[in-house]
Design an enzyme around this catalytic site. Structure first.
Site, PDB file in Angstrom:
ATOM      1  N   CYS A  50     -72.516 109.455  75.509  1.00 52.36           N
ATOM      2  CA  CYS A  50     -71.120 109.844  75.280  1.00 52.36           C
ATOM      3  C   CYS A  50     -70.269 108.573  75.332  1.00 52.36           C
ATOM      4  O   CYS A  50     -70.794 107.468  75.192  1.00 52.36           O
ATOM      5  CB  CYS A  50     -70.672 110.913  76.274  1.00 52.36           C
ATOM      6  N   ASN A  53     -70.069 107.703  79.802  1.00 51.42           N
ATOM      7  CA  ASN A  53     -71.278 107.943  80.600  1.00 51.42           C
ATOM      8  C   ASN A  53     -70.944 108.393  82.023  1.00 51.42           C
ATOM      9  O   ASN A  53     -71.660 108.060  82.971  1.00 51.42           O
ATOM     10  CB  ASN A  53     -72.189 106.701  80.617  1.00 51.42           C
ATOM     11  N   CYS A  55     -69.215 111.774  82.266  1.00 51.73           N
ATOM     12  CA  CYS A  55     -68.962 113.226  82.193  1.00 51.73           C
ATOM     13  C   CYS A  55     -70.069 113.945  81.403  1.00 51.73           C
ATOM     14  O   CYS A  55     -70.984 114.513  82.001  1.00 51.73           O
ATOM     15  CB  CYS A  55     -67.594 113.520  81.567  1.00 51.73           C
ATOM     16  N   ARG A  56     -69.978 113.910  80.065  1.00 54.07           N
ATOM     17  CA  ARG A  56     -70.867 114.744  79.246  1.00 54.07           C
ATOM     18  C   ARG A  56     -72.325 114.307  79.294  1.00 54.07           C
ATOM     19  O   ARG A  56     -73.234 115.142  79.463  1.00 54.07           O
ATOM     20  CB  ARG A  56     -70.379 114.757  77.785  1.00 54.07           C
ATOM     21  N   SER A  57     -72.567 113.001  79.135  1.00 63.32           N
ATOM     22  CA  SER A  57     -73.979 112.590  79.044  1.00 63.32           C
ATOM     23  C   SER A  57     -74.725 112.682  80.378  1.00 63.32           C
ATOM     24  O   SER A  57     -75.870 113.161  80.381  1.00 63.32           O
ATOM     25  CB  SER A  57     -74.125 111.207  78.395  1.00 63.32           C
ATOM     26  N   ASP A 165     -64.632 116.115  75.096  1.00 64.17           N
ATOM     27  CA  ASP A 165     -64.498 115.188  76.207  1.00 64.17           C
ATOM     28  C   ASP A 165     -63.532 115.786  77.248  1.00 64.17           C
ATOM     29  O   ASP A 165     -62.360 116.002  76.950  1.00 64.17           O
ATOM     30  CB  ASP A 165     -63.936 113.883  75.626  1.00 64.17           C
TER      31      ASP A 165
HETATM   32  P1  4NP Z   1     -67.456 111.016  78.804  1.00 63.37           P
HETATM   33  O1  4NP Z   1     -65.915 111.131  79.179  1.00 63.37           O
HETATM   34  O2  4NP Z   1     -67.513 110.233  77.509  1.00 63.37           O
HETATM   35  O3  4NP Z   1     -67.900 112.423  78.623  1.00 63.37           O
HETATM   36  O4  4NP Z   1     -68.110 110.304  79.971  1.00 63.37           O
HETATM   37  C1  4NP Z   1     -65.062 110.012  79.267  1.00 63.37           C
HETATM   38  C2  4NP Z   1     -65.069 109.261  80.413  1.00 63.37           C
HETATM   39  C3  4NP Z   1     -64.204 108.170  80.530  1.00 63.37           C
HETATM   40  C4  4NP Z   1     -63.350 107.839  79.497  1.00 63.37           C
HETATM   41  C5  4NP Z   1     -63.365 108.604  78.331  1.00 63.37           C
HETATM   42  C6  4NP Z   1     -64.222 109.686  78.224  1.00 63.37           C
HETATM   43  N1  4NP Z   1     -62.444 106.754  79.621  1.00 63.37           N
HETATM   44  O5  4NP Z   1     -61.637 106.561  78.710  1.00 63.37           O
HETATM   45  O6  4NP Z   1     -62.507 106.039  80.629  1.00 63.37           O
END
Ligand code: 4NP
Length: 193
Positions: A50, A53, A55-57, A165
């Site tokens: 994702c 790294n 949340c989703r992944s 996200d």
């Molecule tokens: P993820 O979510 O891609 O599912 O881990 C996010 C985590 C952090 C950020 C964006 C999306 N960020 O902008 O820091």
């Protein structure tokens, strides 16, 4: 929006006895024929990627690892996760991710890392969560990389191909994200030989 009930109850599965009401807006469901055809290319080294790294992944990584273990197949699989962005490298998953996983009896020791071009040679499948992940991954994909690059949401029996996200939203978004990843993991594993 159509409201759909989910009830997962599996005694071996961390007391996953949940009843959720999740708003589901979609136009088409993935047919079992389509999932069967997709399964023809299933392999065992899986990387979830994702953006951050956190949340989703990592959520999908631990759910799939848990389901694989439940099937007694943990020796056959290698499952990891990474992000396209480097903001959280070395950090644990987002607090809300950990909190959501904990509700389902799952913990993780994962530390965020950035996906690299070498991952395309190591893994059989790289699962992305949205089109933006796919674009970023295509930018680093080596020409001879063996990994298939796929949208994980294509496995969703409910047909929601984009796993949203949840980072900028509230905690409820993490429940929706967990359920979405859980549905995809289950379908993917059920169709994997
Ligand atoms: P993820 O979510 O891609 O599912 O881990 C996010 C985590 C952090 C950020 C964006 C999306 N960020 O902008 O820091």
């Amino acid at each position: 929006a159509i409201f759909q009930d989910f009830a997962y109850s599996d005694p071996d599965s961390l007391a996953l006895i949940l009843i959720f009401k999740i708003p589901v807006a979609r136009s088409r469901k993935a047919s079992s024929e389509k999932l069967k055809n997709m399964a023809a290319s299933c392999n065992k080294k899986i990387l979830f990627v994702c953006l951050g790294n956190i949340c989703r992944s990592p959520t999908s990584e631990v759910i799939l690892r848990h389901l694989v273990k439940e099937k007694g197949e943990d020796e056959k699989w290698e499952i990891d996760s990474a992000g396209t962005g480097d903001w959280h490298v070395g950090k644990r998953p987002d607090k809300r991710t950990l909190q959501t996983l904990k509700k389902h009896g799952i913990s993780t020791e994962h530390r965020a890392r950035v996906v690299t071009s070498k991952d395309f040679n190591k893994f059989d499948i790289i699962f992305a969560f949205d089109e933006s992940n796919i674009r970023d991954l295509k930018d680093i994909r080596p020409k001879a990389g063996k990994a298939e690059l796929k949208l994980f949401g294509e496995w969703d029996p409910e047909g929601v191909t984009n796993v949203e996200d949840p980072y900028y939203g509230d905690i409820e978004g993490f429940d929706v994200m967990f359920e979405h990843c859980f549905r995809c993991c289950k379908a993917f594993l059920e169709h994997s030989k």
